[in-house]
Design a protein around this motif. Structure first.
Motif, short mmCIF file in Angstrom:
data_model
loop_
_atom_site.label_atom_id
_atom_site.label_comp_id
_atom_site.label_asym_id
_atom_site.label_seq_id
_atom_site.Cartn_x
_atom_site.Cartn_y
_atom_site.Cartn_z
N VAL A 84 50.20 39.34 31.96
CA VAL A 84 49.72 39.08 33.33
C VAL A 84 50.90 38.68 34.21
O VAL A 84 51.69 37.80 33.86
N LYS A 85 51.04 39.32 35.36
CA LYS A 85 52.13 39.03 36.29
C LYS A 85 51.81 37.77 37.11
O LYS A 85 50.65 37.40 37.27
N ASN A 86 52.87 37.17 37.64
CA ASN A 86 52.69 35.97 38.46
C ASN A 86 51.78 36.24 39.66
O ASN A 86 50.87 35.46 39.95
N TRP A 87 52.04 37.34 40.35
CA TRP A 87 51.26 37.62 41.55
C TRP A 87 49.80 37.90 41.23
O TRP A 87 48.91 37.59 42.03
N GLN A 88 49.55 38.49 40.06
CA GLN A 88 48.17 38.77 39.67
C GLN A 88 47.40 37.47 39.41
O GLN A 88 46.27 37.29 39.88
N ALA A 89 48.03 36.56 38.64
CA ALA A 89 47.38 35.28 38.35
C ALA A 89 47.17 34.49 39.64
O ALA A 89 46.09 33.91 39.86
N ALA A 90 48.19 34.44 40.50
CA ALA A 90 48.10 33.68 41.75
C ALA A 90 47.01 34.25 42.66
O ALA A 90 46.27 33.49 43.31
N THR A 91 46.90 35.57 42.72
CA THR A 91 45.89 36.19 43.58
C THR A 91 44.47 35.87 43.12
O THR A 91 43.60 35.52 43.94
N VAL A 92 44.23 35.97 41.82
CA VAL A 92 42.89 35.66 41.29
C VAL A 92 42.53 34.20 41.55
O VAL A 92 41.40 33.89 41.97
N ILE A 93 43.48 33.30 41.32
CA ILE A 93 43.21 31.88 41.56
C ILE A 93 42.93 31.62 43.02
O ILE A 93 42.02 30.85 43.38
N ALA A 94 43.70 32.26 43.92
CA ALA A 94 43.51 32.06 45.36
C ALA A 94 42.14 32.55 45.81
O ALA A 94 41.45 31.88 46.60
N ILE A 95 41.71 33.71 45.32
CA ILE A 95 40.40 34.24 45.69
C ILE A 95 39.28 33.31 45.21
O ILE A 95 38.34 32.99 45.96
N CYS A 96 39.40 32.85 43.96
CA CYS A 96 38.40 31.90 43.44
C CYS A 96 38.44 30.59 44.22
O CYS A 96 37.39 29.98 44.48
N GLY A 97 39.65 30.16 44.60
CA GLY A 97 39.79 28.92 45.36
C GLY A 97 39.11 28.99 46.71
O GLY A 97 38.45 28.04 47.15
N VAL A 98 39.24 30.13 47.39
CA VAL A 98 38.57 30.30 48.69
C VAL A 98 37.06 30.33 48.51
O VAL A 98 36.31 29.68 49.25
N ALA A 99 36.59 31.07 47.49
CA ALA A 99 35.14 31.19 47.27
C ALA A 99 34.50 29.84 46.98
O ALA A 99 33.47 29.48 47.56
N LEU A 100 35.13 29.07 46.08
CA LEU A 100 34.57 27.75 45.73
C LEU A 100 34.83 26.73 46.83
O LEU A 100 34.03 25.81 47.05
#
Length: 628
Positions: free
Chosen positions: A451-467
Motif C-alpha cells: 500500500v502506498k502512502n498516498w493511498q493510505a492517506a486518501t482512504v483515511i481522509a475520506i473516512c475522516g470526512v464521512a465520520l
C-alpha cells in the motif's frame, strides 16, 4: 561504546560516509574496548580483532532505498531535526493553548504548576523516552512493536482504535477553527455585535460594561454567535442531532485536504512540513504575548493565572488534573511517539529529543497561559470586573467565546489579531492531526507493505470526512463530548497502564536497558529504571482507581444524556478494551507449543525476529543478548 552519534543534527544525514564510528570491537557479539578499524575495498568500516571480523556498512541509504540502519522499503526521516520538529508539532497542540490555562486556573493557578512539573518528571518524561526507545529500536509501528510481548498486541490495536476515534472528532474542531479564521477577515467581526433575532438579552462584545437587567438573562454576542450561528446548537438531542452544517463541512474537507497533502509521501513530506507546523505557532504566540502586555489590565490577568492557591496543592483533584493534562498534552501511550521514532536511524539520540520535547511542551503551556490570561485580564478591565475568572469560559469556550470577545474590544485592527490567533490554532491542530493520521497509516503499511502512502492517506481522509460530519451537526457537540469521554479519556488510562506493564514488567526494564545499551552505547540510570518499573505504573494505576471511584454520570452543559447514549458510550469503551483479550487469545492460539501452558509462556516472550529490523544489526543484537 561511544561515538554512536555526535550531538549535532547534521550527524543524522545519510550522506556522510562512515557516519558511526565504534570505539569497541565485537567478540562473539560482546562489545569490548580496544578497536582496530580499517577501511576495506568497498569503503565500509570494518571492526577487526583476533576472534571475529564484523563489517558494518555505514555509508547510509543506498540508491535502491535500502538503508544500512533500516528495513528494505521503510521510510526514514530525511534529517534528525525533522523528527524533533514533528514531535514538537504533535505534542504542542490545542490542549496547550485552551485546556492548560483553564485547568491550571481551576486547580490552584500557580500552585498547579508544582504538581504538574512533578508529574512531568515522574510520568511524562519517562514514558516519552521509553516510547521513543522501543519505537526506534524495533523500527516498528504501534502494533507490530508488541512483537516484544505478542500476547499484549491488543494494546497496540486498542491504541489504534483510540486514535481512529480521536481523529474523527479532532478534525471537527479544525472545522470550527477554520470557520472562525474565515470570519476573522470580516469587518466588523461578526461576533462583535448583536443580531435582532438574538433578543434583548444579547450584550454586544464591543460593550465596555454590562448593563444589569434583572428580568432577562444576559449573554454576550460572542457566545450567542458561537452557539446559534456557528454550531446552530440544539437544546437537547432527544429528537436527533440534525443534519451537517454545509459551511463547517467545507472547512472539515479543507482540514483533511491539508493533512492529506502533508502526508502524500509519508514522513518524507511530513518531515518537510514539520518546520512550519512546529515553529510558526511560536511566532504568533510571541506576537500575541507582546500585544497582551501592552494592554491595560493584562498584568492583573497574568498574576491571576500564576498566583498560587496553596490550599489546593494537597487536593487529590489537583494531582489528578496534573496527570491527565500531562498525559494528553504529551500524547504519551497513544502510539504516535512509537510511530514517529520508528522512522529514525537506529542510533539517533532519542534521549536528547525526549528531554527537549517534554521541556518545550511545558514551557509552551505556561507561555500560552500568560498570553491568554493577559488578554482576558484586559477583557475584565474593560468590562469593569475585578474577577478575571468571571470572564473565562471553560474548555472550547475559552477559544471560541472568551478570546474572540476580548479581541472584539481591541481598538486597533482586531481582525489581524483574530486571524493570527485562529491561524495559530489551525496550525497546531494540523500538526497533531498529522501525527495521529500517520500512526494509522503506519499500522496499515506495516501490515500491507504494498500500500502506498498516498493511498493510505486518501482512504483515511475520506473516512475522516464521512465520520467527522457527525460532529458538525447541530447536536454534534453532544456526541463529541460523549465519544471523547468513553472512546478516548477512559480507555486511554487502561491501555497506558497495560503498556507500562507490558514493557516495564513482562518485557522487563533490564531487557529494555540492554536494548538501550546496544542502540545508544549506555545504560539508562537509576532514575529511568525506577520510573519505568515502579513509580509511573503505580501513579497511573492510582489515577485510574481515583477516576473510577469519583466517576459521575456524563453531562453536557447540564444536559443529562438519555440511557441509550450511555449504553452507546460504554459499547465504544468496551470495543477498545476488548482488543486486549481478543488479540491475547489469538496470540496464544498462533504460538508454537505442545501444551496450552507452553503456548501461553511463548506468547509472553519476544518473537524470534524481535530486535532491530535490519538483518545485520539483528544478528549482532542476538549475540549481544545471548552473551549478556
Amino acid at each position: 561504546m561511544q561515538g554512536h552519534e555526535n550531538n549535532g543534527f547534521q550527524a543524522d544525514s545519510p550522506s556522510i560516509p562512515g557516519q558511526f564510528r565504534w570505539s569497541t570491537v565485537i567478540e562473539n557479539g560482546v562489545m569490548v574496548d580496544g578497536p582496530k578499524q580499517r577501511r576495506n575495498s568497498r569503503g565500509t568500516d570494518s571492526v577487526t580483532n583476533n576472534s571475529s571480523t564484523t563489517t558494518l556498512d555505514l555509508r547510509g541509504t543506498e540508491p535502491d532505498g535500502e538503508s544500512a540502519e533500516g528495513s528494505p522499503g521503510r521510510d526514514q526521516w530525511g534529517k534528525g531535526i525533522e523528527f524533533l520538529m514533528s514531535c514538537i508539532a504533535m505534542s504542542v497542540g490545542l490542549g496547550n493553548v485552551w485546556r492548560f490555562p483553564f485547568i491550571a486556573l481551576e486547580n490552584g493557578g500557580g500552585a498547579f504548576v508544582i504538581p504538574y512539573i512533578i508529574v512531568l518528571l515522574l510520568v511524562g518524561k519517562p514514558v516519552y523516552y521509553m516510547e521513543m526507545i522501543i519505537g526506534q529500536f524495533s523500527s516498528r509501528g504501534s502494533v507490530k512493536v508488541y512483537d516484544c510481548v505478542p500476547a499484549l498486541r491488543g494494546i497496540g490495536y486498542g491504541e489504534l482504535y483510540m486514535i481512529c476515534v480521536l481523529i474523527t472528532y479532532y478534525s471537527s474542531l479544525m472545522a470550527l477553527i477554520g470557520r472562525y479564521m474565515w470570519d476573522s477577515f470580516k469587518s466588523p467581526l461578526p461576533w462583535a455585535h448583536c443580531q435582532p433575532e438574538w433578543g434583548t438579552g444579547c450584550v454586544p462584545a464591543t460593550a465596555r460594561q454590562y448593563a444589569a437587567n434583572g428580568t432577562v438573562e444576559q449573554m454576550s454576542s460572542s457566545e450567542l454567535y458561537y452557539k446559534r450561528v456557528v454550531l446552530k446548537e440544539l437544546d437537547n438531542i432527544d429528537d436527533g442531532i440534525g443534519l451537517p452544517d454545509w459551511q463547517l463541512t467545507l472547512f472539515l474537507c479543507l482540514s483533511w485536504s491539508i493533512v492529506l497533502l502533508v502526508l502524500i509521501r509519508g514522513v518524507k513530506s511530513a518531515g518537510k512540513a514539520s518546520y512550519f507546523l512546529a515553529l510558526f505557532p511560536y511566532l504568533v504566540i510571541t506576537i500575541l504575548l507582546v500585544r497582551a502586555c501592552t494592554l491595560p489590565g493584562a498584568i492583573n490577568g497574568i498574576i491571576y493565572f500564576l498566583k498560587p492557591q496553596w490550599d489546593k496543592i494537597l487536593d487529590p483533584k489537583v494531582w489528578y488534573a496534573a496527570v491527565t493534562q500531562c498525559f494528553f498534552s504529551l500524547s504519551i501511550c497513544f502510539g504516535n511517539i512509537i510511530m514517529y521514532s520508528s522512522y529514525n536511524k537506529f542510533r539517533h539520540n532519542v534521549h536528547r529529543d525526549a528531554t527537549i520535547v517534554t521541556t518545550i511542551d511545558t514551557f509552551t503551556s505556561l507561555l500560552a497561559g500568560c498570553t491568554i490570561f493577559g488578554i482576558l485580564g484586559h477583557l475584565a478591565h474593560v468590562v469593569g470586573s475585578d474577577d478575571v475568572g468571571s470572564v473565562v469560559k471553560p474548555g472550547a469556550g475559552l477559544a471560541f467565546i472568551s478570546y474572540p470577545e476580548a479581541i472584539a474590544k481591541f481598538d486597533v485592527v482586531p481582525q489581524a489579531f483574530s486571524v493570527l490567533f485562529f491561524l495559530m490554532l489551525f496550525v497546531l491542530g494540523i500538526g497533531s492531526n498529522v501525527a495521529m493520521t500517520s500512526c494509522v497509516m503506519t499500522v496499515i503499511r506495516d501490515q500491507f507493505p504494498k500500500v502506498k502512502n498516498w493511498q493510505a492517506a486518501t482512504v483515511i481522509a475520506i473516512c475522516g470526512v464521512a465520520l467527522g460530519c457527525i460532529y458538525v451537526t447541530p447536536g454534534g457537540q453532544y456526541i463529541l463530548t460523549l465519544v471523547d469521554h468513553f472512546g478516548a479519556s477512559f480507555i486511554a488510562l487502561v491501555l497506558a497502564i497495560a503498556e507500562l506493564i507490558a514493557i516495564g514488567w513482562i518485557y522487563g526494564v533490564d531487557r529494555l536497558c540492554k536494548d538501550v545499551e546496544f542502540m545508544l552505547g549506555h545504560r539508562p540510570n537509576l532514575y529511568w529504571r525506577l520510573c519505568w518499573r515502579w513509580v509511573t505504573p503505580l501513579l497511573m494505576t492510582a489515577i485510574l482507581i481515583y477516576n473510577l471511584v469519583t466517576l459521575q454520570p456524563l453531562t453536557y452543559q447540564g444536559y443529562v444524556y438519555p440511557t441509550i447514549a450511555y449504553d452507546l458510550g460504554w459499547c465504544i469503551a468496551a470495543l477498545g478494551l476488548l482488543q486486549l483479550p481478543i488479540w491475547g487469545i489469538y496470540a496464544i492460539y498462533k504460538q508454537e507449543g505442545k501444551t496450552l501452558s507452553e503456548k501461553v509462556m511463548n506468547a509472553f516472550r519476544p518473537t524470534r525476529n524481535w530486535g532491530p529490523i535490519d538483518p545485520t544489526l539483528n544478528q549482532e543484537y542476538k549475540k549481544f543478548i545471548h552473551q549478556e
